[in-house]
Design a protein around this motif. Structure first.
Motif, mmCIF file in Angstrom:
data_model
loop_
_atom_site.group_PDB
_atom_site.id
_atom_site.type_symbol
_atom_site.label_atom_id
_atom_site.label_comp_id
_atom_site.label_asym_id
_atom_site.label_seq_id
_atom_site.Cartn_x
_atom_site.Cartn_y
_atom_site.Cartn_z
ATOM 1 N N THR A 34 24.419 -43.660 49.500
ATOM 2 C CA THR A 34 24.097 -43.088 50.815
ATOM 3 C C THR A 34 25.115 -43.641 51.811
ATOM 4 O OG1 THR A 34 22.699 -44.883 51.653
ATOM 5 C CG2 THR A 34 21.631 -43.232 50.256
ATOM 6 N N ASP A 35 24.984 -43.230 53.059
ATOM 7 C CA ASP A 35 25.797 -43.796 54.136
ATOM 8 C C ASP A 35 24.937 -44.688 55.027
ATOM 9 O OD1 ASP A 35 28.279 -42.657 53.530
ATOM 10 O OD2 ASP A 35 27.688 -40.755 54.424
ATOM 11 N N THR A 36 23.913 -45.322 54.449
ATOM 12 C CA THR A 36 22.900 -46.023 55.232
ATOM 13 C C THR A 36 22.838 -47.505 54.891
ATOM 14 O OG1 THR A 36 21.626 -43.976 55.254
ATOM 15 C CG2 THR A 36 20.464 -45.958 55.882
ATOM 16 N N TYR A 37 22.631 -48.293 55.944
ATOM 17 C CA TYR A 37 22.328 -49.725 55.832
ATOM 18 C C TYR A 37 20.917 -49.912 56.363
ATOM 19 C CZ TYR A 37 27.318 -50.359 55.162
ATOM 20 O OH TYR A 37 28.593 -50.290 54.678
ATOM 21 N N LEU A 38 20.172 -50.868 55.792
ATOM 22 C CA LEU A 38 18.778 -51.020 56.178
ATOM 23 C C LEU A 38 18.476 -52.452 56.606
ATOM 24 C CD1 LEU A 38 16.120 -49.516 56.437
ATOM 25 C CD2 LEU A 38 15.617 -50.121 54.064
ATOM 26 N N ALA A 68 17.003 -48.353 59.955
ATOM 27 C CA ALA A 68 18.176 -47.780 59.302
ATOM 28 C C ALA A 68 19.331 -47.553 60.273
ATOM 29 C CB ALA A 68 17.794 -46.464 58.647
ATOM 30 N N GLU A 71 23.129 -45.543 60.061
ATOM 31 C CA GLU A 71 23.938 -44.642 59.254
ATOM 32 C C GLU A 71 25.407 -44.785 59.630
ATOM 33 O OE1 GLU A 71 23.891 -40.038 59.280
ATOM 34 O OE2 GLU A 71 22.417 -40.732 57.777
ATOM 35 N N HIS A 115 22.348 -46.179 64.936
ATOM 36 C CA HIS A 115 20.981 -46.639 64.723
ATOM 37 C C HIS A 115 20.085 -45.403 64.764
ATOM 38 C CE1 HIS A 115 17.211 -48.863 66.150
ATOM 39 N NE2 HIS A 115 17.421 -49.219 64.894
ATOM 40 N N LEU A 116 19.478 -45.069 63.632
ATOM 41 C CA LEU A 116 18.766 -43.792 63.527
ATOM 42 C C LEU A 116 17.557 -43.717 64.461
ATOM 43 C CD1 LEU A 116 19.033 -43.049 59.701
ATOM 44 C CD2 LEU A 116 20.422 -42.196 61.592
#
Length: 167
Positions: free
Chosen positions: A29-33, A39, A41, A51-52
């Motif tokens: 994915t293109d996501t960090y958590l 999340a 992106e 920041h989603l």
């Protein structure tokens, strides 16, 4: 498949722009958590981290994240916080240099006074400090990412003008 293709553009982990704790990428994915902030992106086209939950955008320069502001209060608050940090470290700011991309955003909030030389030249000020804007857009310039820089010198401010956050 190479390992680098399994992670977003910044690699297997980054520091959270809010709390600075190391947070993992979600593979493929293109996501960090972040367990605290949710999340983020990574956009490979703009090199921004979004920041989603809040929609805030961040860019990285020399390992540090810089929030990209869309409202004048955001950058003014960030400058105010930096002035407070300087004060607690035993420094006073002598000038604020703001990225030219924010000129239209902050110009209406700047104080306009005549210069100390007594001539009619208008000197824009923020929190009592002279303001300059960075050079215009140049590829690979830090001013495309960072928001401002404070020129400083040792000592406490003669008058602590930054107490009034939003005049």
């Amino acid at each position: 498949m190479t390992l680098s293709l399994q992670y977003p553009i910044y690699g297997p982990d980054i520091q959270c722009p809010h709390c600075r704790q190391v947070i993992p990428a979600l593979t493929l994915t293109d996501t960090y958590l972040c367990p605290r902030h949710g999340a983020f992106e990574a956009d490979p086209h703009t090199n921004e981290l979004v920041h989603l939950q809040s929609g805030r955008h961040w860019r990285r320069w020399e390992g540090e994240w810089y929030r990209q502001h869309t409202h004048p209060d955001g950058i003014r608050f960030e400058i105010h916080e930096a002035l407070d940090r300087l004060y607690t470290q035993g420094y006073r700011a002598t000038k604020v240099v703001i990225a030219s991309r924010y000129k239209d955003l902050v110009s209406t909030y700047l104080e306009r006074n005549t210069s100390w030389r007594g001539n009619s030249e208008l000197v824009p000020r923020l929190y009592g400090l002279p303001v300059e804007f960075s050079a215009d857009f140049q590829p690979d310039s830090c001013w495309n990412v960072i928001n401002f820089d404070l020129e400083k010198e040792p000592g406490v401010p003669k008058r602590y003008p930054y107490f009034r956050l939003f005049e």
